[in-house]
Design an enzyme around this catalytic site. Structure first.
Site, mmCIF file in Angstrom:
data_model
loop_
_atom_site.group_PDB
_atom_site.id
_atom_site.type_symbol
_atom_site.label_atom_id
_atom_site.label_comp_id
_atom_site.label_asym_id
_atom_site.label_seq_id
_atom_site.Cartn_x
_atom_site.Cartn_y
_atom_site.Cartn_z
ATOM 1 N N TYR A 149 0.841 -1.217 0.000
ATOM 2 C CA TYR A 149 0.000 0.000 0.000
ATOM 3 C C TYR A 149 0.867 1.254 0.000
ATOM 4 C CZ TYR A 149 -3.825 3.167 1.448
ATOM 5 O OH TYR A 149 -4.750 4.187 1.518
ATOM 6 N N LYS A 153 1.230 4.033 -3.135
ATOM 7 C CA LYS A 153 0.875 5.450 -2.993
ATOM 8 C C LYS A 153 2.101 6.341 -3.251
ATOM 9 C CE LYS A 153 -3.543 5.070 -1.805
ATOM 10 N NZ LYS A 153 -4.643 5.581 -2.644
HETATM 11 N N1 LIG Z 1 -10.532 5.798 4.389
HETATM 12 C C1 LIG Z 1 -9.368 6.258 4.829
HETATM 13 O O1 LIG Z 1 -9.146 6.397 6.045
HETATM 14 C C2 LIG Z 1 -8.278 6.640 3.845
HETATM 15 C C3 LIG Z 1 -7.056 7.137 4.346
HETATM 16 C C4 LIG Z 1 -6.060 7.486 3.452
HETATM 17 C C5 LIG Z 1 -6.260 7.363 2.095
HETATM 18 N N2 LIG Z 1 -7.463 6.879 1.632
HETATM 19 C C6 LIG Z 1 -7.620 6.726 0.167
HETATM 20 O O2 LIG Z 1 -8.857 7.284 -0.236
HETATM 21 C C7 LIG Z 1 -9.352 6.586 -1.384
HETATM 22 C C8 LIG Z 1 -10.819 6.224 -1.184
HETATM 23 O O3 LIG Z 1 -10.913 5.331 -0.096
HETATM 24 P P1 LIG Z 1 -12.268 5.007 0.678
HETATM 25 O O4 LIG Z 1 -11.913 5.036 2.099
HETATM 26 O O5 LIG Z 1 -13.384 5.829 0.163
HETATM 27 O O6 LIG Z 1 -12.445 3.472 0.250
HETATM 28 P P2 LIG Z 1 -13.704 2.598 -0.186
HETATM 29 O O7 LIG Z 1 -14.950 3.078 0.475
HETATM 30 O O8 LIG Z 1 -13.280 1.181 0.004
HETATM 31 O O9 LIG Z 1 -13.832 2.908 -1.744
HETATM 32 C C9 LIG Z 1 -12.916 2.386 -2.673
HETATM 33 C C10 LIG Z 1 -13.434 2.643 -4.060
HETATM 34 O O10 LIG Z 1 -12.484 2.137 -5.020
HETATM 35 C C11 LIG Z 1 -13.223 1.489 -6.034
HETATM 36 N N3 LIG Z 1 -12.403 0.540 -6.804
HETATM 37 C C12 LIG Z 1 -11.511 -0.347 -6.343
HETATM 38 N N4 LIG Z 1 -11.001 -1.027 -7.391
HETATM 39 C C13 LIG Z 1 -11.595 -0.566 -8.515
HETATM 40 C C14 LIG Z 1 -11.508 -0.871 -9.915
HETATM 41 N N5 LIG Z 1 -10.683 -1.810 -10.384
HETATM 42 N N6 LIG Z 1 -12.283 -0.191 -10.780
HETATM 43 C C15 LIG Z 1 -13.144 0.748 -10.332
HETATM 44 N N7 LIG Z 1 -13.254 1.096 -9.030
HETATM 45 C C16 LIG Z 1 -12.497 0.445 -8.142
HETATM 46 C C17 LIG Z 1 -14.345 0.795 -5.273
HETATM 47 O O11 LIG Z 1 -15.323 0.391 -6.194
HETATM 48 P P3 LIG Z 1 -16.371 -0.803 -5.878
HETATM 49 O O12 LIG Z 1 -17.467 -0.144 -5.082
HETATM 50 O O13 LIG Z 1 -16.802 -1.241 -7.232
HETATM 51 O O14 LIG Z 1 -15.616 -1.852 -5.129
HETATM 52 C C18 LIG Z 1 -14.774 1.955 -4.368
HETATM 53 O O15 LIG Z 1 -15.567 2.884 -5.091
HETATM 54 C C19 LIG Z 1 -8.409 5.396 -1.599
HETATM 55 O O16 LIG Z 1 -7.462 5.722 -2.608
HETATM 56 C C20 LIG Z 1 -7.692 5.272 -0.261
HETATM 57 O O17 LIG Z 1 -6.402 4.708 -0.403
HETATM 58 C C21 LIG Z 1 -8.477 6.509 2.474
#
Ligand SMILES: NC(=O)c1ccc[n+]([C@@H]2O[C@H](COP(=O)([O-])OP(=O)(O)OC[C@H]3O[C@@H](n4cnc5c(N)ncnc54)[C@H](OP(=O)(O)O)[C@@H]3O)[C@@H](O)[C@H]2O)c1
Length: 236
Positions: A149, A153
């Protein structure tokens, strides 16, 4: 001008899409996801972000409706609730995990950039942002672990800097940035929230509002860098 969110089915992606619709700042908001599920007020489009043919079709549909002033990549992966888990030691690394995590976190945003940057205006201000993570900072890495991860990033951050350099030549108003959303209560972070101090876990709506505020304040001088939800630069 139009805005596009890739990953609108995710926790943060959905909140960003809803916030942009409510703001009324864009003529159209496109919500792109694998499921193609609709969000009221947005134009839903379907694509797996690793399928370049699907991305091409999405870009064509978006391009037909005019230029894109804002594109946010809000997709990503950390674990899958099964065999894919963030590694605590180099002993836990696997080729399969690296391939999956790099595909979603690094290659997909790169392919999206390939098809979306050409739709962004040459003269006016535009923002291409990808959700990155503070753990992708090389100089700020004090804890180690989470090898695939973190590395995915860090590589994403490098690509964003590359796109900033290239875009500055063709589109002086263009801004490319990585964004750290904070620790946000979504499916991605849920299994890893136990150590988060009280008051430090954002709702997706909170994080989306902070991130859109940061995006609004970015200037071309900020292009190529990564910023957190508070607007502070995350060191490379
Ligand atoms: N949450 C945190 O605390 C946090 C912290 C730091 C960084 N981030 C970053 O923020 C971003 C969003 O995270 P989140 O927390 O909102 O996660 P999440 O709710 O798990 O959402 C992830 C999204 O990625 C999509 N995805 C994954 N693989 C895909 C593919 N091959 N094609 C199309 N869509 C795909 C998923 O689609 P499906 O619905 O189809 O699975 C979903 O819409 C990520 O890049 C994560 O690394 C999050």
């Amino acid at each position: 001008m139009n805005a596009v969110i890739f990953g609108s089915s995710g926790g943060i992606g959905r909140a960003l899409t809803e916030n942009l619709i409510q703001s009324g700042a864009y003529s159209r908001v496109f919500a792109v996801s694998r499921s193609g599920d609709g969000i009221e007020g947005a134009t839903a489009l379907t694509a797996d972000f690793l399928d370049e043919t699907a991305l091409e079709a999405v870009a064509q549909a978006i391009g037909e409706k005019g230029p894109v002033a804002l594109c946010i990549v809000a997709s990503g992966i950390l674990s899958d609730g099964d065999t894919l888990q963030p590694e605590k030691s180099y002993r836990h690394q696997s080729r399969a995990a690296f391939e999956t995590v790099f595909a979603v976190n690094t290659i997909a945003p790169a392919l999206i950039a390939k098809h979306m940057l050409p739709l962004m205006p040459k003269k006016e201000r535009s923002v291409f942002a990808a959700l990155s993570a503070r753990v992708g900072s090389i100089s700020d890495n004090r804890l180690g672990g989470w090898h695939a991860y973190r590395a995915s990033k860090a590589a994403l951050n490098l690509l964003i800097r590359n796109y900033a350099i290239e875009q500055a030549r063709r589109a002086p108003g263009s801004i490319c940035a990585g964004l750290h959303p904070g620790t946000v209560d979504t499916g991605l972070s849920r299994p890893f929230q136990s150590g988060v101090p009280d008051g430090k876990l954002f709702t997706p709506q909170q994080s989306a509002a902070y991130l859109l505020g940061v995006i609004d304040r970015l200037t071309p001088e900020d292009s190529g860098k990564c910023f957190d939800w508070n607007g502070q630069e995350v060191p490379a």
